[in-house]
Design an enzyme around this catalytic site. Structure first.
Site, short mmCIF file in Angstrom:
data_model
loop_
_atom_site.label_atom_id
_atom_site.label_comp_id
_atom_site.label_asym_id
_atom_site.label_seq_id
_atom_site.Cartn_x
_atom_site.Cartn_y
_atom_site.Cartn_z
N LYS A 52 0.84 -1.20 0.00
CA LYS A 52 0.00 0.00 0.00
C LYS A 52 0.88 1.25 0.00
CE LYS A 52 -3.84 -2.43 2.23
NZ LYS A 52 -4.67 -2.68 3.43
N GLN A 96 -4.49 -1.64 9.68
CA GLN A 96 -4.48 -2.96 9.05
C GLN A 96 -5.07 -4.00 10.00
OE1 GLN A 96 -3.62 -3.39 5.85
NE2 GLN A 96 -4.07 -5.57 5.92
N ASP A 119 -10.83 2.69 4.20
CA ASP A 119 -11.19 1.28 4.12
C ASP A 119 -12.70 1.09 3.98
OD1 ASP A 119 -9.07 -0.58 4.13
OD2 ASP A 119 -8.61 -0.15 6.23
N1 GUN Z 1 -7.12 -6.95 6.26
C1 GUN Z 1 -7.54 -7.67 5.20
N2 GUN Z 1 -8.04 -6.86 4.25
C2 GUN Z 1 -7.94 -5.60 4.72
C3 GUN Z 1 -8.30 -4.32 4.18
O1 GUN Z 1 -8.83 -4.18 3.07
N3 GUN Z 1 -8.03 -3.26 4.96
C4 GUN Z 1 -7.47 -3.38 6.20
N4 GUN Z 1 -7.25 -2.28 6.91
N5 GUN Z 1 -7.14 -4.55 6.73
C5 GUN Z 1 -7.37 -5.65 5.98
#
Ligand code: GUN
Length: 295
Positions: A52, A96, A119
């Site tokens: 990311k 995350q 998100d």
């Molecule tokens: N863990 C698995 N997928 C995601 C996501 O799209 N965003 C976040 N913050 N954590 C995750």
């Protein structure tokens, strides 16, 4: 059978974002900023956050990662989130997941300002999505819809079957495909572990979205000829390679691909789209803040 190339589609989206960021920088003197918070040392989470942040660099938006130990208190994590809520240099904040067991995921999600919730996990944004209002959509489901758009796959009136009911993928993709809009307006069924006759449901899918988290779960006998298959799985399966594992999807690709009209590979399907949509949401939230949402 046509392979859906998520790497290419995501690259095209990131290229467009990059030129828009340059334009906005010339116009406003500012660029969007993303804050990523990583708690603990989950290896998969580390890989995702690195990807990311790398993508932010590629499109020239600012980013910062805060790494907190797995023993961090919930209060301390909430303080870090609040400091980013208050910080005007950051338009997007992501924490995350998963989080250590002693931390409440819902308290953390609700602590992020809905305006910076790139998100799309905050109850305000989830509610807006369900109501069909414009908002920040969760990244993986938004990426799936972008793939359907990119390949002009018919969705109106089609039977979309989602396997998995997670808050991150299953529930939001079901709501997106249900909306009365183009590249949606589908008839949606959500299946899960308690389904009585899963196979009879999946076999009626025109579009099958697998988000279960079990490698090779979907087999050839579970799909009809001509199905569109979207594989959301990213499962680490032990092997004898130097890494010690390989990544497998939720769909047994070798079996299912010959029966499919379109199918996403793993890796290189949905995965890269999640990141492109995160960057797109960060740009969107920047433009909202700067009152530049003119489309
Ligand atoms: N863990 C698995 N997928 C995601 C996501 O799209 N965003 C976040 N913050 N954590 C995750």
């Amino acid at each position: 059978m046509q392979l859906i190339d998520g790497k290419k589609v995501s690259q095209d989206i990131l290229n467009l974002i990059q030129s828009e960021v340059t334009e906005l920088k010339n116009k406003t003197g500012r660029v969007p900023g993303l804050a990523a918070i990583l708690v603990g040392d989950n290896p998969a989470s580390q890989v995702y956050v690195n990807s990311k942040i790398k993508a932010c660099g590629k499109v020239a938006i600012n980013s910062e990662v805060v790494k907190l130990p797995g023993t961090v208190s919930e209060d301390e994590l909430l303080r870090v989130i609040e400091s980013f809520n208050q910080n005007d240099n950051f338009d997007g904040i992501l924490v995350q997941l998963p989080l250590p067991k002693h931390i409440s995921e819902s308290r953390v999600i609700e602590a992020v300002s809905p305006l910076k919730d790139v998100d799309g996990f905050h109850p305000v944004n989830v509610g807006k999505l369900v109501l069909g209002l414009d908002t920040l959509f969760p990244c993986t489901p938004a990426g799936i819809q972008e793939l359907l758009k990119a390949y002009k796959i018919e969705t109106v009136g089609q039977h979309v079957v989602v396997i998995g009911r997670s808050n991150i993928v299953g529930k939001p993709i079901a709501n997106i495909m249900l909306q009365k809009k183009s590249f949606a307006n589908s008839v949606v069924t959500v299946c899960h572990s308690a389904a009585k006759d899963l196979m009879s449901i999946t076999r009626s899918a025109d579009i099958l979205i697998a988000a279960i988290g079990v490698a090779d779960f979907v087999t050839a006998d579970m799909v009809k000829d001509g199905v569109v298959v979207i594989d959301v799985g990213i499962n680490r399966v032990a092997d004898s390679s130097p890494k010690g594992y390989k990544i497998k999807g939720d769909v047994n690709f070798d079996e299912v691909a010959p029966k499919s009209s379109y199918i996403t590979p793993v890796p290189g399907g949905v995965g890269p789209m999640t990141i492109a949509m995160l960057i797109s949401n960060t740009l969107k939230s920047f433009k909202t803040k700067m009152r530049l949402n003119y489309e």
